[in-house]
Design a protein around this motif. Structure first.
Motif, PDB file in Angstrom:
ATOM      1  N   GLN A 100       5.089  11.791   1.741  1.00  0.00           N
ATOM      2  CA  GLN A 100       5.268  12.556   0.506  1.00  0.00           C
ATOM      3  C   GLN A 100       4.103  12.398  -0.474  1.00  0.00           C
ATOM      4  O   GLN A 100       4.156  12.928  -1.579  1.00  0.00           O
ATOM      5  CB  GLN A 100       6.571  12.135  -0.173  1.00  0.00           C
ATOM      6  N   GLY A 101       3.064  11.651  -0.070  1.00  0.00           N
ATOM      7  CA  GLY A 101       1.925  11.454  -0.961  1.00  0.00           C
ATOM      8  C   GLY A 101       2.193  10.461  -2.062  1.00  0.00           C
ATOM      9  O   GLY A 101       1.501  10.427  -3.070  1.00  0.00           O
ATOM     10  N   GLU A 102       3.215   9.628  -1.876  1.00  0.00           N
ATOM     11  CA  GLU A 102       3.610   8.646  -2.892  1.00  0.00           C
ATOM     12  C   GLU A 102       3.315   7.226  -2.429  1.00  0.00           C
ATOM     13  O   GLU A 102       3.858   6.269  -2.977  1.00  0.00           O
ATOM     14  CB  GLU A 102       5.112   8.776  -3.199  1.00  0.00           C
ATOM     15  N   GLY A 103       2.467   7.085  -1.438  1.00  0.00           N
ATOM     16  CA  GLY A 103       2.198   5.773  -0.874  1.00  0.00           C
ATOM     17  C   GLY A 103       1.075   5.047  -1.585  1.00  0.00           C
ATOM     18  O   GLY A 103       0.572   5.484  -2.615  1.00  0.00           O
ATOM     19  N   ASN A 104       0.704   3.922  -0.992  1.00  0.00           N
ATOM     20  CA  ASN A 104      -0.422   3.147  -1.509  1.00  0.00           C
ATOM     21  C   ASN A 104      -1.042   2.370  -0.345  1.00  0.00           C
ATOM     22  O   ASN A 104      -0.536   2.412   0.781  1.00  0.00           O
ATOM     23  CB  ASN A 104       0.023   2.214  -2.642  1.00  0.00           C
ATOM     24  N   GLY A 105      -2.117   1.666  -0.636  1.00  0.00           N
ATOM     25  CA  GLY A 105      -2.822   0.944   0.410  1.00  0.00           C
ATOM     26  C   GLY A 105      -1.992  -0.145   1.058  1.00  0.00           C
ATOM     27  O   GLY A 105      -2.124  -0.408   2.257  1.00  0.00           O
ATOM     28  N   ASP A 106      -1.113  -0.789   0.282  1.00  0.00           N
ATOM     29  CA  ASP A 106      -0.269  -1.847   0.850  1.00  0.00           C
ATOM     30  C   ASP A 106       0.719  -1.279   1.872  1.00  0.00           C
ATOM     31  O   ASP A 106       0.949  -1.880   2.922  1.00  0.00           O
ATOM     32  CB  ASP A 106       0.486  -2.582  -0.245  1.00  0.00           C
ATOM     33  N   LEU A 107       1.315  -0.133   1.558  1.00  0.00           N
ATOM     34  CA  LEU A 107       2.244   0.496   2.504  1.00  0.00           C
ATOM     35  C   LEU A 107       1.515   0.907   3.773  1.00  0.00           C
ATOM     36  O   LEU A 107       2.012   0.702   4.888  1.00  0.00           O
ATOM     37  CB  LEU A 107       2.929   1.706   1.870  1.00  0.00           C
ATOM     38  N   LEU A 108       0.327   1.467   3.607  1.00  0.00           N
ATOM     39  CA  LEU A 108      -0.468   1.873   4.769  1.00  0.00           C
ATOM     40  C   LEU A 108      -0.834   0.659   5.614  1.00  0.00           C
ATOM     41  O   LEU A 108      -0.711   0.689   6.844  1.00  0.00           O
ATOM     42  CB  LEU A 108      -1.726   2.624   4.338  1.00  0.00           C
ATOM     43  N   ALA A 109      -1.265  -0.417   4.961  1.00  0.00           N
ATOM     44  CA  ALA A 109      -1.635  -1.633   5.696  1.00  0.00           C
ATOM     45  C   ALA A 109      -0.441  -2.192   6.467  1.00  0.00           C
ATOM     46  O   ALA A 109      -0.596  -2.652   7.608  1.00  0.00           O
ATOM     47  CB  ALA A 109      -2.184  -2.679   4.725  1.00  0.00           C
TER      48      ALA A 109
ATOM     49  N   HIS B 143      10.076   2.292   7.825  1.00  0.00           N
ATOM     50  CA  HIS B 143      10.439   3.710   7.758  1.00  0.00           C
ATOM     51  C   HIS B 143      10.315   4.251   6.332  1.00  0.00           C
ATOM     52  O   HIS B 143       9.889   5.401   6.138  1.00  0.00           O
ATOM     53  CB  HIS B 143      11.841   3.931   8.339  1.00  0.00           C
ATOM     54  N   LEU B 144      10.649   3.442   5.326  1.00  0.00           N
ATOM     55  CA  LEU B 144      10.477   3.884   3.941  1.00  0.00           C
ATOM     56  C   LEU B 144       8.999   4.008   3.567  1.00  0.00           C
ATOM     57  O   LEU B 144       8.619   4.897   2.797  1.00  0.00           O
ATOM     58  CB  LEU B 144      11.201   2.940   2.978  1.00  0.00           C
ATOM     59  N   ALA B 145       8.167   3.143   4.114  1.00  0.00           N
ATOM     60  CA  ALA B 145       6.725   3.253   3.872  1.00  0.00           C
ATOM     61  C   ALA B 145       6.210   4.579   4.416  1.00  0.00           C
ATOM     62  O   ALA B 145       5.416   5.269   3.749  1.00  0.00           O
ATOM     63  CB  ALA B 145       5.988   2.085   4.530  1.00  0.00           C
ATOM     64  N   LEU B 146       6.682   4.961   5.597  1.00  0.00           N
ATOM     65  CA  LEU B 146       6.251   6.238   6.165  1.00  0.00           C
ATOM     66  C   LEU B 146       6.728   7.402   5.302  1.00  0.00           C
ATOM     67  O   LEU B 146       5.972   8.348   5.061  1.00  0.00           O
ATOM     68  CB  LEU B 146       6.739   6.396   7.606  1.00  0.00           C
TER      69      LEU B 146
ATOM     70  N   VAL C 156      -6.663   6.637   5.490  1.00  0.00           N
ATOM     71  CA  VAL C 156      -7.676   5.887   4.741  1.00  0.00           C
ATOM     72  C   VAL C 156      -8.857   6.800   4.422  1.00  0.00           C
ATOM     73  O   VAL C 156      -9.346   6.825   3.285  1.00  0.00           O
ATOM     74  CB  VAL C 156      -8.141   4.643   5.531  1.00  0.00           C
ATOM     75  N   ASP C 157      -9.307   7.563   5.410  1.00  0.00           N
ATOM     76  CA  ASP C 157     -10.415   8.502   5.183  1.00  0.00           C
ATOM     77  C   ASP C 157     -10.036   9.537   4.129  1.00  0.00           C
ATOM     78  O   ASP C 157     -10.847   9.885   3.275  1.00  0.00           O
ATOM     79  CB  ASP C 157     -10.796   9.207   6.489  1.00  0.00           C
ATOM     80  N   ASN C 158      -8.794  10.021   4.205  1.00  0.00           N
ATOM     81  CA  ASN C 158      -8.311  10.999   3.236  1.00  0.00           C
ATOM     82  C   ASN C 158      -8.312  10.416   1.822  1.00  0.00           C
ATOM     83  O   ASN C 158      -8.686  11.082   0.866  1.00  0.00           O
ATOM     84  CB  ASN C 158      -6.898  11.474   3.601  1.00  0.00           C
ATOM     85  N   TYR C 159      -7.895   9.158   1.717  1.00  0.00           N
ATOM     86  CA  TYR C 159      -7.887   8.531   0.391  1.00  0.00           C
ATOM     87  C   TYR C 159      -9.311   8.437  -0.158  1.00  0.00           C
ATOM     88  O   TYR C 159      -9.546   8.698  -1.334  1.00  0.00           O
ATOM     89  CB  TYR C 159      -7.252   7.143   0.430  1.00  0.00           C
ATOM     90  N   SER C 160     -10.255   8.078   0.688  1.00  0.00           N
ATOM     91  CA  SER C 160     -11.650   7.973   0.251  1.00  0.00           C
ATOM     92  C   SER C 160     -12.171   9.305  -0.282  1.00  0.00           C
ATOM     93  O   SER C 160     -12.929   9.340  -1.244  1.00  0.00           O
ATOM     94  CB  SER C 160     -12.538   7.517   1.412  1.00  0.00           C
ATOM     95  N   ALA C 161     -11.737  10.404   0.336  1.00  0.00           N
ATOM     96  CA  ALA C 161     -12.219  11.726  -0.063  1.00  0.00           C
ATOM     97  C   ALA C 161     -11.413  12.328  -1.215  1.00  0.00           C
ATOM     98  O   ALA C 161     -11.977  12.963  -2.103  1.00  0.00           O
ATOM     99  CB  ALA C 161     -12.180  12.676   1.139  1.00  0.00           C
ATOM    100  N   GLN C 162     -10.083  12.135  -1.209  1.00  0.00           N
ATOM    101  CA  GLN C 162      -9.229  12.846  -2.160  1.00  0.00           C
ATOM    102  C   GLN C 162      -8.426  11.936  -3.089  1.00  0.00           C
ATOM    103  O   GLN C 162      -7.672  12.417  -3.933  1.00  0.00           O
ATOM    104  CB  GLN C 162      -8.262  13.755  -1.401  1.00  0.00           C
ATOM    105  N   HIS C 163      -8.537  10.624  -2.922  1.00  0.00           N
ATOM    106  CA  HIS C 163      -7.799   9.654  -3.740  1.00  0.00           C
ATOM    107  C   HIS C 163      -6.294   9.905  -3.721  1.00  0.00           C
ATOM    108  O   HIS C 163      -5.626   9.846  -4.745  1.00  0.00           O
ATOM    109  CB  HIS C 163      -8.347   9.613  -5.166  1.00  0.00           C
ATOM    110  N   CYS C 164      -5.782  10.179  -2.526  1.00  0.00           N
ATOM    111  CA  CYS C 164      -4.349  10.391  -2.334  1.00  0.00           C
ATOM    112  C   CYS C 164      -3.935   9.714  -1.029  1.00  0.00           C
ATOM    113  O   CYS C 164      -4.505   9.992   0.022  1.00  0.00           O
ATOM    114  CB  CYS C 164      -4.047  11.895  -2.263  1.00  0.00           C
ATOM    115  N   TRP C 165      -2.970   8.802  -1.129  1.00  0.00           N
ATOM    116  CA  TRP C 165      -2.444   8.133   0.063  1.00  0.00           C
ATOM    117  C   TRP C 165      -1.371   9.028   0.664  1.00  0.00           C
ATOM    118  O   TRP C 165      -0.217   8.979   0.270  1.00  0.00           O
ATOM    119  CB  TRP C 165      -1.841   6.780  -0.289  1.00  0.00           C
TER     120      TRP C 165
END
Length: 131
Positions: A24-33, A16-19, A68-77
């Motif tokens: 809030q745009g404060e995530g990273n790839g590990d949280l997403l994974a 739930h904290l990862a979500l 993931v697609d959004n990060y590729s385009a905008q570099h924001c998780w």
């Protein structure tokens, strides 16, 4: 026996904290994974007759892959607010699974997921067609 209460709560809190962070745009790839892994585990443990849950799981997977697609385009998780409801629903499903499903079934799903991921593939989740 289901997952011990302290372990279930810790897993739930982490998810739930990862979500929250990704919302809030404060995530990273590990949280997403981690969230994507939780979605796949929930799917692999789910009873195949639960079509409403299958739809939620498919929507959650799509939202996370969109991140993931959004990060590729905008570099924001970041996960858009509109996409968070399906992910929250799947996290609640997983919380219920942790509280009720025997540990051996959860572990078997984890092994199955590891086998699938080791092939470079992902579980094939698709919503149930409407009749």
């Amino acid at each position: 026996m289901p997952t011990p209460i302290a372990e279930a709560r810790s897993t739930s809190l982490r998810n739930h904290l990862a979500l929250v962070a990704l919302r809030q745009g404060e995530g990273n790839g590990d949280l997403l994974a981690g969230l994507l892994r939780t979605v796949y585990l929930t799917y692999l443990v789910l009873d195949g007759d639960d079509t409403g849950s299958m739809d939620e799981i498919a929507l959650a997977e799509r939202a996370l892959r969109g991140c993931v697609d959004n990060y590729s385009a905008q570099h924001c998780w970041q996960i858009p607010e509109a996409s968070c409801a399906s992910i929250e629903a799947v996290l609640r499903m997983h919380d219920r699974q942790l509280a009720a499903v025997p540990v051996h079934r959860l572990e078997a799903a984890g092994r199955r997921l590891s086998q699938i991921l080791a092939t470079g593939d992902f579980p094939q989740i698709s919503p149930v067609p409407r009749r």
